[in-house]
Design a protein around this motif. Structure first.
Motif, PDB file in Angstrom:
ATOM      1  N   TYR A  55     -35.861  57.210  95.810  1.00 14.36           N
ATOM      2  CA  TYR A  55     -37.170  57.842  95.704  1.00 14.36           C
ATOM      3  C   TYR A  55     -37.242  59.018  96.663  1.00 14.36           C
ATOM      4  CZ  TYR A  55     -42.171  58.534  95.241  1.00 14.36           C
ATOM      5  OH  TYR A  55     -43.399  59.096  94.998  1.00 14.36           O
ATOM      6  N   ASP A  56     -37.791  60.132  96.166  1.00 17.33           N
ATOM      7  CA  ASP A  56     -37.851  61.354  96.973  1.00 17.33           C
ATOM      8  C   ASP A  56     -39.265  61.712  97.422  1.00 17.33           C
ATOM      9  OD1 ASP A  56     -39.054  62.231  94.641  1.00 17.33           O
ATOM     10  OD2 ASP A  56     -37.506  63.704  94.142  1.00 17.33           O
ATOM     11  N   ALA A  57     -40.219  60.774  97.200  1.00 16.73           N
ATOM     12  CA  ALA A  57     -41.617  60.933  97.628  1.00 16.73           C
ATOM     13  C   ALA A  57     -42.355  62.036  96.874  1.00 16.73           C
ATOM     14  CB  ALA A  57     -41.711  61.184  99.132  1.00 16.73           C
ATOM     15  N   ARG A  58     -41.813  62.492  95.743  1.00 18.94           N
ATOM     16  CA  ARG A  58     -42.404  63.628  95.036  1.00 18.94           C
ATOM     17  C   ARG A  58     -42.948  63.247  93.652  1.00 18.94           C
ATOM     18  NH1 ARG A  58     -40.539  68.718  97.193  1.00 18.94           N
ATOM     19  NH2 ARG A  58     -39.125  68.387  98.957  1.00 18.94           N
ATOM     20  N   LEU A 209     -44.445  42.610  92.009  1.00 19.52           N
ATOM     21  CA  LEU A 209     -43.895  43.131  93.259  1.00 19.52           C
ATOM     22  C   LEU A 209     -43.682  44.630  93.104  1.00 19.52           C
ATOM     23  CD1 LEU A 209     -41.220  40.385  94.006  1.00 19.52           C
ATOM     24  CD2 LEU A 209     -43.680  40.372  94.488  1.00 19.52           C
ATOM     25  N   GLY A 210     -43.751  45.359  94.208  1.00 23.32           N
ATOM     26  CA  GLY A 210     -43.626  46.802  94.109  1.00 23.32           C
ATOM     27  C   GLY A 210     -42.884  47.425  95.275  1.00 23.32           C
ATOM     28  N   LEU A 211     -42.436  48.649  95.050  1.00 25.14           N
ATOM     29  CA  LEU A 211     -41.830  49.494  96.074  1.00 25.14           C
ATOM     30  C   LEU A 211     -42.792  50.652  96.286  1.00 25.14           C
ATOM     31  CD1 LEU A 211     -38.168  49.470  94.695  1.00 25.14           C
ATOM     32  CD2 LEU A 211     -39.257  47.855  96.281  1.00 25.14           C
ATOM     33  N   GLN A 212     -43.141  50.915  97.537  1.00 22.30           N
ATOM     34  CA  GLN A 212     -44.278  51.782  97.823  1.00 22.30           C
ATOM     35  C   GLN A 212     -43.942  53.263  97.931  1.00 22.30           C
ATOM     36  OE1 GLN A 212     -45.896  51.777 101.753  1.00 22.30           O
ATOM     37  NE2 GLN A 212     -48.004  51.971 101.061  1.00 22.30           N
ATOM     38  N   HIS A 213     -44.782  54.054  97.269  1.00 18.38           N
ATOM     39  CA  HIS A 213     -44.854  55.487  97.540  1.00 18.38           C
ATOM     40  C   HIS A 213     -45.718  55.694  98.773  1.00 18.38           C
ATOM     41  CE1 HIS A 213     -46.146  59.715  97.147  1.00 18.38           C
ATOM     42  NE2 HIS A 213     -47.364  59.233  97.408  1.00 18.38           N
ATOM     43  N   HIS A 214     -45.326  56.632  99.611  1.00 16.38           N
ATOM     44  CA  HIS A 214     -46.163  57.028 100.742  1.00 16.38           C
ATOM     45  C   HIS A 214     -45.926  58.503 101.018  1.00 16.38           C
ATOM     46  CE1 HIS A 214     -47.965  57.094 104.769  1.00 16.38           C
ATOM     47  NE2 HIS A 214     -48.585  55.991 104.418  1.00 16.38           N
ATOM     48  N   GLY A 215     -47.004  59.196 101.360  1.00 17.57           N
ATOM     49  CA  GLY A 215     -46.870  60.602 101.706  1.00 17.57           C
ATOM     50  C   GLY A 215     -46.814  61.485 100.478  1.00 17.57           C
ATOM     51  N   ALA A 227     -44.789  61.460 106.862  1.00 15.12           N
ATOM     52  CA  ALA A 227     -44.571  60.019 106.700  1.00 15.12           C
ATOM     53  C   ALA A 227     -44.281  59.703 105.240  1.00 15.12           C
ATOM     54  CB  ALA A 227     -45.781  59.236 107.191  1.00 15.12           C
ATOM     55  N   SER A 228     -43.421  60.478 104.637  1.00 15.36           N
ATOM     56  CA  SER A 228     -43.125  60.320 103.213  1.00 15.36           C
ATOM     57  C   SER A 228     -42.028  59.284 102.985  1.00 15.36           C
ATOM     58  CB  SER A 228     -42.716  61.671 102.618  1.00 15.36           C
ATOM     59  OG  SER A 228     -43.805  62.576 102.646  1.00 15.36           O
ATOM     60  N   SER A 229     -42.019  58.740 101.771  1.00 11.91           N
ATOM     61  CA  SER A 229     -41.094  57.665 101.419  1.00 11.91           C
ATOM     62  C   SER A 229     -39.757  58.215 100.945  1.00 11.91           C
ATOM     63  CB  SER A 229     -41.709  56.790 100.317  1.00 11.91           C
ATOM     64  OG  SER A 229     -42.918  56.230 100.724  1.00 11.91           O
ATOM     65  N   LEU A 230     -38.951  58.661 101.856  1.00 10.91           N
ATOM     66  CA  LEU A 230     -37.594  59.096 101.522  1.00 10.91           C
ATOM     67  C   LEU A 230     -36.689  57.878 101.667  1.00 10.91           C
ATOM     68  CD1 LEU A 230     -37.669  62.512 103.392  1.00 10.91           C
ATOM     69  CD2 LEU A 230     -37.879  62.116 100.938  1.00 10.91           C
ATOM     70  N   VAL A 231     -36.603  57.082 100.619  1.00 16.65           N
ATOM     71  CA  VAL A 231     -36.109  55.716 100.751  1.00 16.65           C
ATOM     72  C   VAL A 231     -35.244  55.327  99.554  1.00 16.65           C
ATOM     73  CG1 VAL A 231     -38.188  54.766  99.628  1.00 16.65           C
ATOM     74  CG2 VAL A 231     -36.915  53.353 101.268  1.00 16.65           C
ATOM     75  N   GLN A 232     -34.345  54.374  99.803  1.00 19.41           N
ATOM     76  CA  GLN A 232     -33.514  53.812  98.745  1.00 19.41           C
ATOM     77  C   GLN A 232     -33.513  52.291  98.863  1.00 19.41           C
ATOM     78  OE1 GLN A 232     -29.712  55.786  99.452  1.00 19.41           O
ATOM     79  NE2 GLN A 232     -30.184  57.333  97.895  1.00 19.41           N
ATOM     80  N   PHE A 233     -33.273  51.623  97.712  1.00 15.26           N
ATOM     81  CA  PHE A 233     -33.240  50.165  97.657  1.00 15.26           C
ATOM     82  C   PHE A 233     -32.045  49.721  96.819  1.00 15.26           C
ATOM     83  CE2 PHE A 233     -37.640  51.533  97.978  1.00 15.26           C
ATOM     84  CZ  PHE A 233     -38.143  50.748  99.011  1.00 15.26           C
TER      85      PHE A 233
END
Length: 241
Positions: A55-58, A209-215, A227-233
């Motif tokens: 996820y790139d928060a965009r 269940l979810g994976l959160q967007h932020h920022g 504080a953006s969600s630049l994240v991987q799972f």
């Protein structure tokens, strides 16, 4: 709890046979988002890259920007591995959370908020709760909605604070093992119990269940918020109880 923590410590990086032998079911196939619901209008910002959910928060969705499972769950043990890829485009205020759930203040009663790099996401629980992922000094696993509710009993707010920061540096993989039974939750981060049988009032009986967007993008600057969600799972397994 020692036995549970020991089990969690050997979970990270195990193969399919290991989890299946323990009674877990995979909810991410490593190829695409089958079994998940991307937000309407997302335009591909939740995606699968090199075998991980990226996820790139965009997200371009106009409403809810989180990624949700299709299926609903009741009580469960969840194993999920995550990492932050980097930070947003500016520093973010990072207050220190004390063991009782309050913030650290200066002598004048002002919250001390030194700026620092931060990414922010979370594991969303049955559409009614969240386990935080972030770069604050207290570490990931914090139960924001419990800790910040001043109407909660002191012991409940304190139970929502991670017992230690067990996060690995940004760019490295972390492993969560979350057990949710009724309104009680335990979170093990990289083999260390950071939330121990904490009370989570208001937890739904059943939900997705979810994976959160932020920022996301700051419309004034065109850059990612700090504080953006630049994240991987990856490696997401669940065992229903």
């Amino acid at each position: 709890m020692i036995l549970l923590a020991g089990f969690a410590a050997i979970c990270a990086g195990q193969d399919k046979n290991f989890y299946e032998q323990q009674g877990f079911t995979s909810i991410f196939n490593g190829k695409d988002l089958t079994g998940w619901v991307a937000p309407a209008g997302d335009n591909g910002h939740w995606s699968v890259i090199d075998g991980v959910i990226d996820y790139d928060a965009r997200s371009e969705a106009t409403g809810d920007k989180n990624l949700w499972t299709e299926k609903e769950y009741k009580d469960f043990c969840l194993h999920i591995e995550w990492r932050f890829k980097g930070y947003g485009d500016h520093l973010f205020p990072l207050p220190t959370i004390l063991p009782d759930g309050e913030y650290w203040h200066d002598k004048n009663g002002k919250i001390i908020e030194p700026p620092g790099p931060n990414s922010d996401s979370g594991i969303l629980l049955k559409e009614s709760g969240q386990v935080n992922l972030w770069c604050w000094s207290v570490g990931s696993g914090e139960l924001w909605s419990v800790r910040t509710d001043e109407k909660m009993p002191p012991e409940a707010r304190a139970g929502a604070v991670p017992k230690e920061n067990a996060d690995k540096p940004v760019g490295q993989w972390n492993a969560f093992d979350i057990t949710l039974k009724g309104d009680r939750i335990t979170v093990i981060n990289n083999g260390i119990t950071v939330i121990d049988n904490a009370w989570y009032p208001g937890m739904a009986e059943r939900g997705r269940l979810g994976l959160q967007h932020h920022g996301g993008i700051n419309p004034e600057t065109g850059k990612l918020q700090g504080a953006s969600s630049l994240v991987q799972f990856r490696n997401i397994w669940i065992k229903e109880l």
